[in-house]
Design a protein around this motif. Sequence first.
Motif, mmCIF file in Angstrom:
data_model
loop_
_atom_site.group_PDB
_atom_site.id
_atom_site.type_symbol
_atom_site.label_atom_id
_atom_site.label_comp_id
_atom_site.label_asym_id
_atom_site.label_seq_id
_atom_site.Cartn_x
_atom_site.Cartn_y
_atom_site.Cartn_z
ATOM 1 N N LEU A 156 0.879 -1.158 0.000
ATOM 2 C CA LEU A 156 0.000 0.000 0.000
ATOM 3 C C LEU A 156 0.922 1.214 0.000
ATOM 4 N N VAL A 157 0.806 2.028 -1.033
ATOM 5 C CA VAL A 157 1.637 3.215 -1.171
ATOM 6 C C VAL A 157 0.757 4.430 -0.931
ATOM 7 N N THR A 158 1.246 5.339 -0.105
ATOM 8 C CA THR A 158 0.514 6.576 0.146
ATOM 9 C C THR A 158 1.358 7.755 -0.313
ATOM 10 N N VAL A 159 0.679 8.688 -0.958
ATOM 11 C CA VAL A 159 1.271 9.959 -1.355
ATOM 12 C C VAL A 159 0.279 11.011 -0.891
ATOM 13 N N GLY A 160 0.605 11.686 0.194
ATOM 14 C CA GLY A 160 -0.357 12.607 0.786
ATOM 15 C C GLY A 160 -1.575 11.819 1.257
ATOM 16 N N LEU A 161 -2.751 12.199 0.783
ATOM 17 C CA LEU A 161 -3.985 11.509 1.155
ATOM 18 C C LEU A 161 -4.343 10.371 0.200
ATOM 19 N N GLU A 162 -3.638 10.292 -0.928
ATOM 20 C CA GLU A 162 -3.926 9.254 -1.923
ATOM 21 C C GLU A 162 -3.282 7.932 -1.520
ATOM 22 N N GLU A 163 -4.049 6.857 -1.652
ATOM 23 C CA GLU A 163 -3.538 5.513 -1.388
ATOM 24 C C GLU A 163 -3.718 4.662 -2.633
ATOM 25 N N MET A 164 -2.756 3.801 -2.896
ATOM 26 C CA MET A 164 -2.881 2.873 -4.022
ATOM 27 C C MET A 164 -2.151 1.581 -3.683
ATOM 28 N N HIS A 165 -2.714 0.493 -4.149
ATOM 29 C CA HIS A 165 -2.068 -0.802 -3.993
ATOM 30 C C HIS A 165 -1.213 -1.082 -5.219
ATOM 31 N N ALA A 166 -0.149 -1.819 -4.999
ATOM 32 C CA ALA A 166 0.713 -2.234 -6.099
ATOM 33 C C ALA A 166 1.166 -3.662 -5.831
ATOM 34 N N ILE A 167 1.522 -4.346 -6.907
ATOM 35 C CA ILE A 167 2.049 -5.701 -6.839
ATOM 36 C C ILE A 167 3.462 -5.665 -7.411
ATOM 37 N N HIS A 168 4.384 -6.358 -6.737
ATOM 38 C CA HIS A 168 5.781 -6.342 -7.121
ATOM 39 C C HIS A 168 6.300 -7.774 -7.165
ATOM 40 N N PHE A 169 7.106 -8.076 -8.161
ATOM 41 C CA PHE A 169 7.742 -9.388 -8.279
ATOM 42 C C PHE A 169 9.255 -9.194 -8.195
ATOM 43 N N PHE A 170 9.886 -9.984 -7.347
ATOM 44 C CA PHE A 170 11.322 -9.890 -7.105
ATOM 45 C C PHE A 170 12.000 -11.200 -7.461
ATOM 46 N N THR A 171 13.207 -11.095 -7.986
ATOM 47 C CA THR A 171 14.090 -12.238 -8.192
ATOM 48 C C THR A 171 15.422 -11.888 -7.537
ATOM 49 N N LEU A 172 15.978 -12.837 -6.790
ATOM 50 C CA LEU A 172 17.253 -12.617 -6.123
ATOM 51 C C LEU A 172 18.356 -13.393 -6.823
ATOM 52 N N ASP A 173 19.578 -12.865 -6.747
ATOM 53 C CA ASP A 173 20.712 -13.575 -7.327
ATOM 54 C C ASP A 173 21.268 -14.578 -6.313
ATOM 55 N N GLU A 174 22.339 -15.260 -6.679
ATOM 56 C CA GLU A 174 22.902 -16.306 -5.824
ATOM 57 C C GLU A 174 23.519 -15.749 -4.536
ATOM 58 N N ASP A 175 23.730 -14.434 -4.476
ATOM 59 C CA ASP A 175 24.274 -13.809 -3.276
ATOM 60 C C ASP A 175 23.190 -13.208 -2.381
ATOM 61 N N GLY A 176 21.928 -13.392 -2.765
ATOM 62 C CA GLY A 176 20.822 -12.879 -1.956
ATOM 63 C C GLY A 176 20.489 -11.424 -2.202
ATOM 64 N N ARG A 177 21.029 -10.871 -3.278
ATOM 65 C CA ARG A 177 20.706 -9.488 -3.639
ATOM 66 C C ARG A 177 19.601 -9.484 -4.690
ATOM 67 N N ILE A 178 18.852 -8.421 -4.731
ATOM 68 C CA ILE A 178 17.729 -8.308 -5.659
ATOM 69 C C ILE A 178 18.274 -8.052 -7.062
ATOM 70 N N ALA A 179 17.957 -8.976 -7.965
ATOM 71 C CA ALA A 179 18.451 -8.908 -9.339
ATOM 72 C C ALA A 179 17.382 -8.435 -10.313
ATOM 73 N N GLY A 180 16.125 -8.557 -9.934
ATOM 74 C CA GLY A 180 15.041 -8.144 -10.808
ATOM 75 C C GLY A 180 13.838 -7.703 -10.006
ATOM 76 N N VAL A 181 13.214 -6.604 -10.457
ATOM 77 C CA VAL A 181 11.987 -6.096 -9.847
ATOM 78 C C VAL A 181 11.043 -5.729 -10.978
ATOM 79 N N THR A 182 9.807 -6.219 -10.891
ATOM 80 C CA THR A 182 8.757 -5.803 -11.810
ATOM 81 C C THR A 182 7.610 -5.260 -10.975
ATOM 82 N N ASP A 183 7.235 -4.005 -11.222
ATOM 83 C CA ASP A 183 6.165 -3.347 -10.480
ATOM 84 C C ASP A 183 4.922 -3.231 -11.343
ATOM 85 N N PHE A 184 3.783 -3.562 -10.750
ATOM 86 C CA PHE A 184 2.490 -3.365 -11.393
ATOM 87 C C PHE A 184 1.675 -2.404 -10.539
ATOM 88 N N TRP A 185 1.377 -1.251 -11.110
ATOM 89 C CA TRP A 185 0.621 -0.207 -10.430
ATOM 90 C C TRP A 185 -0.818 -0.251 -10.914
#
Length: 139
Positions: free
Chosen positions: A93-122
């Motif tokens: 749930l993202v808020t900007v001032g009084l506006e609220e919106m839901h978003a969906i995010h997909f993450f992929t991690l690399d072999e070291d546990g760092r985030i290698a990919g992010v896809t955001d759907f607003w």
Amino acid sequence: MTEMAGKAGRVWRTAEVRGAVEAYWAAADARDWDAFSATLADDVVYDLPQSRERIHGKERYVRFNREYPGDWHVRTERIVADGEGRQAAVRTLVTVGLEEMHAIHFFTLDEDGRIAGVTDFWPEPCEPPAGREHLVERY
């Protein structure tokens, strides 16, 4: 708990994938760009399908977030993590001032546990705001 032997015998747990994503969101919400950067792989790829934008690389992605306008805040509502594939799906749930919106995010991690990919759907398809052309490519 899901586990997988990764490269060099590394064992992944769902909780570790979840923890990496939680650290990412906590750093972003706090605007702690050093901590945010530490969660990312050097060659991270960020996709925004609604605006058809893609960012390659940690430096550009951190800068994109640092320069993003407004006083936005994010609250993680749900994380579904997969240790086997080092992937997570997140609802926020993202808020900007009084506006609220839901978003969906997909993450992929690399072999070291760092985030290698992010896809955001607003919530809605949109055209990107002007001023970030130097950071993104359109597709």
